[in-house]
Scaffold this motif. Structure first.
Motif, PDB file in Angstrom:
ATOM      1  N   GLY A  42       0.885  -1.222   0.541  1.00  0.00           N
ATOM      2  CA  GLY A  42       0.277  -0.154  -0.218  1.00  0.00           C
ATOM      3  C   GLY A  42       0.756   1.238   0.431  1.00  0.00           C
ATOM      4  N   GLY A  43       1.536   0.935  -0.911  1.00  0.00           N
ATOM      5  CA  GLY A  43       2.679   2.795  -1.086  1.00  0.00           C
ATOM      6  C   GLY A  43       1.900   3.114  -2.635  1.00  0.00           C
ATOM      7  N   PHE A  44       2.594   3.575  -3.174  1.00  0.00           N
ATOM      8  CA  PHE A  44       2.376   4.429  -4.540  1.00  0.00           C
ATOM      9  C   PHE A  44       2.421   3.356  -5.203  1.00  0.00           C
ATOM     10  N   LEU A  64      -6.405  -5.145  -2.435  1.00  0.00           N
ATOM     11  CA  LEU A  64      -5.556  -4.309  -2.017  1.00  0.00           C
ATOM     12  C   LEU A  64      -4.316  -5.100  -0.266  1.00  0.00           C
ATOM     13  N   LEU A  65      -3.545  -5.093  -0.590  1.00  0.00           N
ATOM     14  CA  LEU A  65      -3.494  -5.811   0.935  1.00  0.00           C
ATOM     15  C   LEU A  65      -2.250  -4.850   1.491  1.00  0.00           C
ATOM     16  N   GLU A  66      -2.129  -4.560   2.747  1.00  0.00           N
ATOM     17  CA  GLU A  66      -1.115  -3.801   2.957  1.00  0.00           C
ATOM     18  C   GLU A  66      -0.566  -4.076   4.745  1.00  0.00           C
ATOM     19  N   ALA A  74       8.473   4.769   2.555  1.00  0.00           N
ATOM     20  CA  ALA A  74       9.274   5.084   1.540  1.00  0.00           C
ATOM     21  C   ALA A  74       7.879   6.252   1.001  1.00  0.00           C
ATOM     22  N   SER A  75       7.020   5.148   0.521  1.00  0.00           N
ATOM     23  CA  SER A  75       5.856   6.698   0.156  1.00  0.00           C
ATOM     24  C   SER A  75       5.523   7.726   0.635  1.00  0.00           C
ATOM     25  N   GLY A  76       5.207   7.311   1.858  1.00  0.00           N
ATOM     26  CA  GLY A  76       4.711   8.694   3.532  1.00  0.00           C
ATOM     27  C   GLY A  76       5.531   9.381   3.711  1.00  0.00           C
ATOM     28  N   ARG A  77       6.911   9.339   3.163  1.00  0.00           N
ATOM     29  CA  ARG A  77       8.415  10.130   4.224  1.00  0.00           C
ATOM     30  C   ARG A  77       9.435  10.370   3.557  1.00  0.00           C
ATOM     31  N   ASN A  78       8.716  10.510   2.048  1.00  0.00           N
ATOM     32  CA  ASN A  78       9.727  10.828   1.065  1.00  0.00           C
ATOM     33  C   ASN A  78       9.847  12.508   0.897  1.00  0.00           C
ATOM     34  N   ARG A 213      -2.476  -3.478   7.500  1.00  0.00           N
ATOM     35  CA  ARG A 213      -2.197  -4.392   8.771  1.00  0.00           C
ATOM     36  C   ARG A 213      -2.677  -6.135   8.706  1.00  0.00           C
ATOM     37  N   THR A 214      -2.153  -6.113   7.451  1.00  0.00           N
ATOM     38  CA  THR A 214      -2.597  -7.443   6.762  1.00  0.00           C
ATOM     39  C   THR A 214      -1.309  -8.358   5.887  1.00  0.00           C
ATOM     40  N   PRO A 215      -0.094  -7.850   6.278  1.00  0.00           N
ATOM     41  CA  PRO A 215       0.983  -9.032   5.325  1.00  0.00           C
ATOM     42  C   PRO A 215       0.782 -10.384   4.877  1.00  0.00           C
ATOM     43  N   VAL A 216       1.069 -10.173   3.707  1.00  0.00           N
ATOM     44  CA  VAL A 216       1.111 -11.090   2.461  1.00  0.00           C
ATOM     45  C   VAL A 216       2.065 -12.173   3.104  1.00  0.00           C
ATOM     46  N   GLY A 243       3.949  -4.570  -5.132  1.00  0.00           N
ATOM     47  CA  GLY A 243       4.613  -3.147  -5.550  1.00  0.00           C
ATOM     48  C   GLY A 243       4.517  -3.164  -3.794  1.00  0.00           C
ATOM     49  N   THR A 244       5.808  -4.517  -3.347  1.00  0.00           N
ATOM     50  CA  THR A 244       5.844  -3.809  -2.197  1.00  0.00           C
ATOM     51  C   THR A 244       7.642  -3.530  -2.312  1.00  0.00           C
ATOM     52  N   GLY A 245       8.279  -3.134  -2.879  1.00  0.00           N
ATOM     53  CA  GLY A 245       9.120  -2.127  -2.304  1.00  0.00           C
ATOM     54  C   GLY A 245      10.328  -2.699  -2.310  1.00  0.00           C
ATOM     55  N   VAL A 246      11.411  -2.328  -0.840  1.00  0.00           N
ATOM     56  CA  VAL A 246      12.236  -3.703  -0.385  1.00  0.00           C
ATOM     57  C   VAL A 246      12.461  -4.522  -0.037  1.00  0.00           C
ATOM     58  N   ILE A 358      14.950   2.542   0.763  1.00  0.00           N
ATOM     59  CA  ILE A 358      15.051   2.977  -0.451  1.00  0.00           C
ATOM     60  C   ILE A 358      15.155   1.600  -0.866  1.00  0.00           C
ATOM     61  N   ASP A 359      14.969   1.125  -1.976  1.00  0.00           N
ATOM     62  CA  ASP A 359      14.929  -0.092  -2.671  1.00  0.00           C
ATOM     63  C   ASP A 359      15.812  -0.527  -4.460  1.00  0.00           C
ATOM     64  N   THR A 360      17.271   0.083  -3.434  1.00  0.00           N
ATOM     65  CA  THR A 360      17.971   0.429  -4.475  1.00  0.00           C
ATOM     66  C   THR A 360      18.460  -0.899  -5.711  1.00  0.00           C
ATOM     67  N   GLY A 384      15.129   5.755  -4.693  1.00  0.00           N
ATOM     68  CA  GLY A 384      15.094   6.976  -4.485  1.00  0.00           C
ATOM     69  C   GLY A 384      14.573   7.729  -5.100  1.00  0.00           C
ATOM     70  N   MET A 385      13.226   7.869  -6.024  1.00  0.00           N
ATOM     71  CA  MET A 385      12.882   8.459  -7.100  1.00  0.00           C
ATOM     72  C   MET A 385      11.563   7.392  -7.788  1.00  0.00           C
ATOM     73  N   GLY A 386      10.867   7.700  -6.271  1.00  0.00           N
ATOM     74  CA  GLY A 386       9.496   6.726  -6.663  1.00  0.00           C
ATOM     75  C   GLY A 386       8.526   7.228  -7.129  1.00  0.00           C
ATOM     76  N   VAL A 387       8.386   8.134  -6.815  1.00  0.00           N
ATOM     77  CA  VAL A 387       7.362   9.294  -6.188  1.00  0.00           C
ATOM     78  C   VAL A 387       6.411   9.542  -7.635  1.00  0.00           C
ATOM     79  N   GLY A 388       7.178   9.908  -8.736  1.00  0.00           N
ATOM     80  CA  GLY A 388       6.204  10.154  -9.867  1.00  0.00           C
ATOM     81  C   GLY A 388       6.458   8.577 -10.731  1.00  0.00           C
ATOM     82  N   ALA A 389       7.521   7.661 -10.506  1.00  0.00           N
ATOM     83  CA  ALA A 389       7.794   6.932 -12.209  1.00  0.00           C
ATOM     84  C   ALA A 389       7.215   5.326 -11.446  1.00  0.00           C
TER      85      ALA A 389
HETATM   86  C1  LIG Z   1      13.692   9.558   3.166  1.00  0.00           C
HETATM   87  C2  LIG Z   1      13.338   9.263   1.812  1.00  0.00           C
HETATM   88  C3  LIG Z   1      13.438  10.298   0.472  1.00  0.00           C
HETATM   89  C4  LIG Z   1      13.148   9.784  -0.761  1.00  0.00           C
HETATM   90  N1  LIG Z   1      12.577  10.918  -1.189  1.00  0.00           N
HETATM   91  C5  LIG Z   1      12.512  11.042  -2.638  1.00  0.00           C
HETATM   92  C6  LIG Z   1      12.143  11.940  -3.793  1.00  0.00           C
HETATM   93  O1  LIG Z   1      11.573  13.143  -3.229  1.00  0.00           O
HETATM   94  N2  LIG Z   1      11.809  11.565  -4.756  1.00  0.00           N
HETATM   95  C7  LIG Z   1      11.183  10.913  -4.688  1.00  0.00           C
HETATM   96  O2  LIG Z   1      10.991  10.535  -6.388  1.00  0.00           O
HETATM   97  N3  LIG Z   1      12.033   9.081  -4.608  1.00  0.00           N
HETATM   98  C8  LIG Z   1      11.849   9.699  -2.717  1.00  0.00           C
HETATM   99  N4  LIG Z   1      12.218   8.654  -2.252  1.00  0.00           N
HETATM  100  C9  LIG Z   1      11.880   7.461  -2.567  1.00  0.00           C
HETATM  101  C10 LIG Z   1      10.365   7.484  -3.113  1.00  0.00           C
HETATM  102  O3  LIG Z   1       9.514   6.978  -1.846  1.00  0.00           O
HETATM  103  C11 LIG Z   1      10.173   5.619  -3.144  1.00  0.00           C
HETATM  104  O4  LIG Z   1      10.432   4.876  -4.526  1.00  0.00           O
HETATM  105  C12 LIG Z   1       8.744   5.435  -3.022  1.00  0.00           C
HETATM  106  O5  LIG Z   1       7.746   5.876  -2.163  1.00  0.00           O
HETATM  107  C13 LIG Z   1       8.530   3.553  -3.592  1.00  0.00           C
HETATM  108  O6  LIG Z   1       7.323   3.410  -3.252  1.00  0.00           O
HETATM  109  P1  LIG Z   1       7.034   2.033  -3.458  1.00  0.00           P
HETATM  110  O7  LIG Z   1       5.176   2.141  -3.050  1.00  0.00           O
HETATM  111  O8  LIG Z   1       7.592   1.380  -4.605  1.00  0.00           O
HETATM  112  O9  LIG Z   1       6.864   1.425  -1.779  1.00  0.00           O
HETATM  113  P2  LIG Z   1       6.846   1.321  -0.270  1.00  0.00           P
HETATM  114  O10 LIG Z   1       6.372   2.970  -0.025  1.00  0.00           O
HETATM  115  O11 LIG Z   1       7.993   1.065   0.347  1.00  0.00           O
HETATM  116  O12 LIG Z   1       5.694   1.090   0.237  1.00  0.00           O
HETATM  117  C14 LIG Z   1       6.367  -0.555   0.093  1.00  0.00           C
HETATM  118  C15 LIG Z   1       4.933  -1.318   0.282  1.00  0.00           C
HETATM  119  O13 LIG Z   1       4.512  -2.530   0.663  1.00  0.00           O
HETATM  120  C16 LIG Z   1       4.005  -2.799   1.868  1.00  0.00           C
HETATM  121  N5  LIG Z   1       4.448  -4.851   1.976  1.00  0.00           N
HETATM  122  C17 LIG Z   1       5.760  -5.389   1.490  1.00  0.00           C
HETATM  123  N6  LIG Z   1       5.653  -6.386   1.899  1.00  0.00           N
HETATM  124  C18 LIG Z   1       4.517  -7.230   2.311  1.00  0.00           C
HETATM  125  C19 LIG Z   1       3.877  -8.557   1.605  1.00  0.00           C
HETATM  126  N7  LIG Z   1       3.998  -8.935   1.912  1.00  0.00           N
HETATM  127  N8  LIG Z   1       2.022  -7.856   3.278  1.00  0.00           N
HETATM  128  C20 LIG Z   1       1.629  -6.762   2.525  1.00  0.00           C
HETATM  129  N9  LIG Z   1       1.988  -5.897   2.427  1.00  0.00           N
HETATM  130  C21 LIG Z   1       3.839  -5.582   2.186  1.00  0.00           C
HETATM  131  C22 LIG Z   1       5.245  -2.337   2.366  1.00  0.00           C
HETATM  132  O14 LIG Z   1       4.703  -2.072   4.226  1.00  0.00           O
HETATM  133  C23 LIG Z   1       4.894  -0.665   2.358  1.00  0.00           C
HETATM  134  O15 LIG Z   1       3.984   0.111   2.703  1.00  0.00           O
HETATM  135  C24 LIG Z   1      11.779   8.568  -1.047  1.00  0.00           C
HETATM  136  C25 LIG Z   1      12.577   7.075  -0.219  1.00  0.00           C
HETATM  137  C26 LIG Z   1      12.774   8.185   0.938  1.00  0.00           C
HETATM  138  C27 LIG Z   1      13.127   6.747   2.163  1.00  0.00           C
END
Ligand SMILES: Cc1cc2nc3c(=O)[nH]c(=O)nc-3n(C[C@H](O)[C@H](O)[C@H](O)COP(=O)(O)OP(=O)(O)OC[C@H]3O[C@@H](n4cnc5c(N)ncnc54)[C@H](O)[C@@H]3O)c2cc1C
Length: 464
Positions: A42-44, A64-66, A74-78, A213-216, A243-246, A358-360, A384-389
């Motif tokens: 439940g990130g972006f 959607l399961l978060e 990352a999505s709420g703290r960037n 609050r439902t981890p897979v 969309g599980t990021g790192v 960050i998922d590098t 570190g550049m996923g807000v738009g992408a």
């Molecule tokens: C401090 C910081 C600053 C940044 N600044 C920028 C910026 O200015 N511009 C920019 O473009 N990017 C920035 N980024 C990067 C950006 O935030 C990320 O690229 C983007 O938010 C990734 O989104 P996401 O949904 O892929 O991942 P996330 O936001 O990490 O979301 C993944 C979600 O999946 C959930 N999840 C994982 N595994 C499971 C599972 N098994 N079951 C259920 N849920 C699961 C997690 O709980 C999490 O909520 C920054 C990141 C950080 C940490």
């Protein structure tokens, strides 16, 4: 002010998530259910996937399961820089996919337009401002590299306005700036947590079932689809999007390509009218400096300054731990750098300090793929550049799951995978060597040592 004093009252939590706008959680999943499409995360990434799946086909049953709360990671703290680039900057894109770069830039600009349109359509109150980004140089060698970027952008028809020292200081007044450029259309500023919460609301309004609050914990291929196992229930879905990021990947192969890198930020108290006047910043751009270890900074709606970046920390062993979200050594360094950049704001205090993971991946821009006979798709590695992408990545996942060949799915960037990282302990040693070399390059006019040049030749790297 002494940095320790400036930080003394700073709360140890992400500013954006510390907001009265934070919605009540959706319920956990109890029991067994089915869906046409199950989105994990439940990130972006997950939110855009669920939303656009419903927009493409309103009859689709989407769950959607978060694992924790929507947008908590990352999505709420960037930094809230929603960038048009899909390739972690033009230079990285040009280096890796030269024949596709103009298409990639166009698709990135369309993607950012799409974010703006969605924000307007669902009336999402996330402070969306398409201000562009100021790239500032503080050392002569950075100006040299900028000239190249400006030239490339010009050839691609992208608006990078070169600014000399006076012009850039007229935009944002720092004695450290010696020049730079304004990337006019390539970036919008958002409040990232409010964007995530707004997308959540938009998903709900279209009928997406969201469980927080439902981890897979695991998943099984059941022939006609996938079964997702959560602590108190299951979802049988014809298609799954990850969309599980790192975080611990449900698809084991992904762990070779991703490393968790921690990035840190500070938030100041709101600037008074006089303090703001001393900086200028009338056009409210996002700002990034141009060293390898760079800072990013921006104004909020109530004229605070978010100040982040510089240290990109990999903790040996590659674990993700809550205690890594705080790093005093980095906060002090950031506070010192802030007062060097803005000496006129040296009385300003910080109200929040936090870090996030960050998922590098080794190519710095997301990679995409499928498994389980095309029933599962993923998009991760935004580095570190996923807000738009992430919105683009969500569209790729939906194209792949629908079995559609689109302009997106035919891109070499989408078809290719990054080079994997070596296993531990070589991984930690290599990354720490790379971090050290990057810091050395900044100290020596950008000159890259043999280690970095070798990695460059291999197309391998480390960034945030
Ligand atoms: C401090 C910081 C600053 C940044 N600044 C920028 C910026 O200015 N511009 C920019 O473009 N990017 C920035 N980024 C990067 C950006 O935030 C990320 O690229 C983007 O938010 C990734 O989104 P996401 O949904 O892929 O991942 P996330 O936001 O990490 O979301 C993944 C979600 O999946 C959930 N999840 C994982 N595994 C499971 C599972 N098994 N079951 C259920 N849920 C699961 C997690 O709980 C999490 O909520 C920054 C990141 C950080 C940490």
């Amino acid at each position: 002010m002494d940095p320790l004093k400036a930080l003394a009252d700073a709360e140890r939590k992400p500013y954006w998530l510390d907001s009265p706008a934070k919605p009540e959680p959706r319920p956990r999943l109890f029991g067994n259910t089915t869906a046409d499409l199950a989105v994990v995360g439940g990130g972006f990434s997950g939110l855009w996937t669920a939303l656009m799946a419903k927009e493409r086909d309103p009859s689709l049953d989407v769950v959607l399961l978060e694992g924790r709360r929507i947008g908590w990671a990352a999505s709420g703290r960037n930094g809230g820089f929603a960038m048009a680039t899909l390739t972690h900057g033009i230079a990285n894109g040009l280096e890796r996919w030269p024949e596709e770069i103009s298409t990639l830039e166009r698709l990135g600009a369309e993607n950012l337009d799409g974010i703006g349109e969605t924000v307007a359509r669902y009336d999402i109150d996330c402070g969306y401002e398409r201000t562009g980004e100021l790239n500032v140089a503080t050392e002569p060698w950075q100006l040299e590299e900028m000239r190249e970027s400006i030239q490339i952008a010009h050839e691609l028809g992208i608006r990078f306005d070169a600014l000399d020292a006076d012009q850039i200081r007229a935009e944002v007044n720092s004695p450290t700036y010696i020049g730079g450029f304004w990337e006019r259309d390539g970036c919008a500023m958002v409040d990232p947590a409010r964007l995530a919460w707004g997308l959540r609301q938009a998903c709900l309004s279209l009928g997406v079932r969201i469980y927080e609050r439902t981890p897979v914990r695991n998943m099984k291929d059941i022939g006609t689809g996938m079964e997702l196992l959560t602590p108190q229930g299951t979802v049988k879905a014809a298609k799954v999007a990850l969309g599980t990021g790192v975080f611990q990947p449900l698809l084991r192969r992904l762990k070779h390509f991703l490393v968790p890198v921690y990035d840190y930020a500070l938030m100041t108290e709101p600037l008074s009218a006089d303090q703001l006047a001393s900086v200028g910043w009338h056009n409210r751009q996002g700002v990034g400096d141009s060293a390898n270890q760079f800072h990013y900074y921006r104004l909020t709606a109530d004229n605070r300054i978010l100040w982040g970046g510089y240290d990109a920390v990999y903790y040996n062993g590659g674990k993700i731990k809550p205690e890594y979200e705080q790093r005093d050594e980095t906060f002090v360094k950031l506070a010192e750098h802030f007062s060097t950049t803005f000496p006129q704001l040296s009385e300003l205090r910080f109200t929040h300090r936090w870090g996030g993971v960050i998922d590098t991946c080794s190519r710095f821009s997301a990679f995409y793929g499928q498994s389980h006979g095309g029933r599962l798709a993923y998009a991760v590695g935004y580095t570190g550049m996923g807000v738009g992408a992430t919105r683009f990545g969500a569209n790729v996942m939906l194209d792949l799951l629908n079995g559609e060949r689109t302009e997106r799915t035919e891109l070499r960037m989408v078809k290719e995978k990054p080079l994997p990282f070596p296993p531990e302990p070589v991984r930690s040693a290599g990354i720490q060597m790379t971090r050290w070399s990057i810091a050395q390059a900044d100290l020596h006019q950008g000159r890259r040592n043999l280690w970095l040049r070798t990695l460059d030749r291999m197309g391998l790297g480390f960034d945030s």
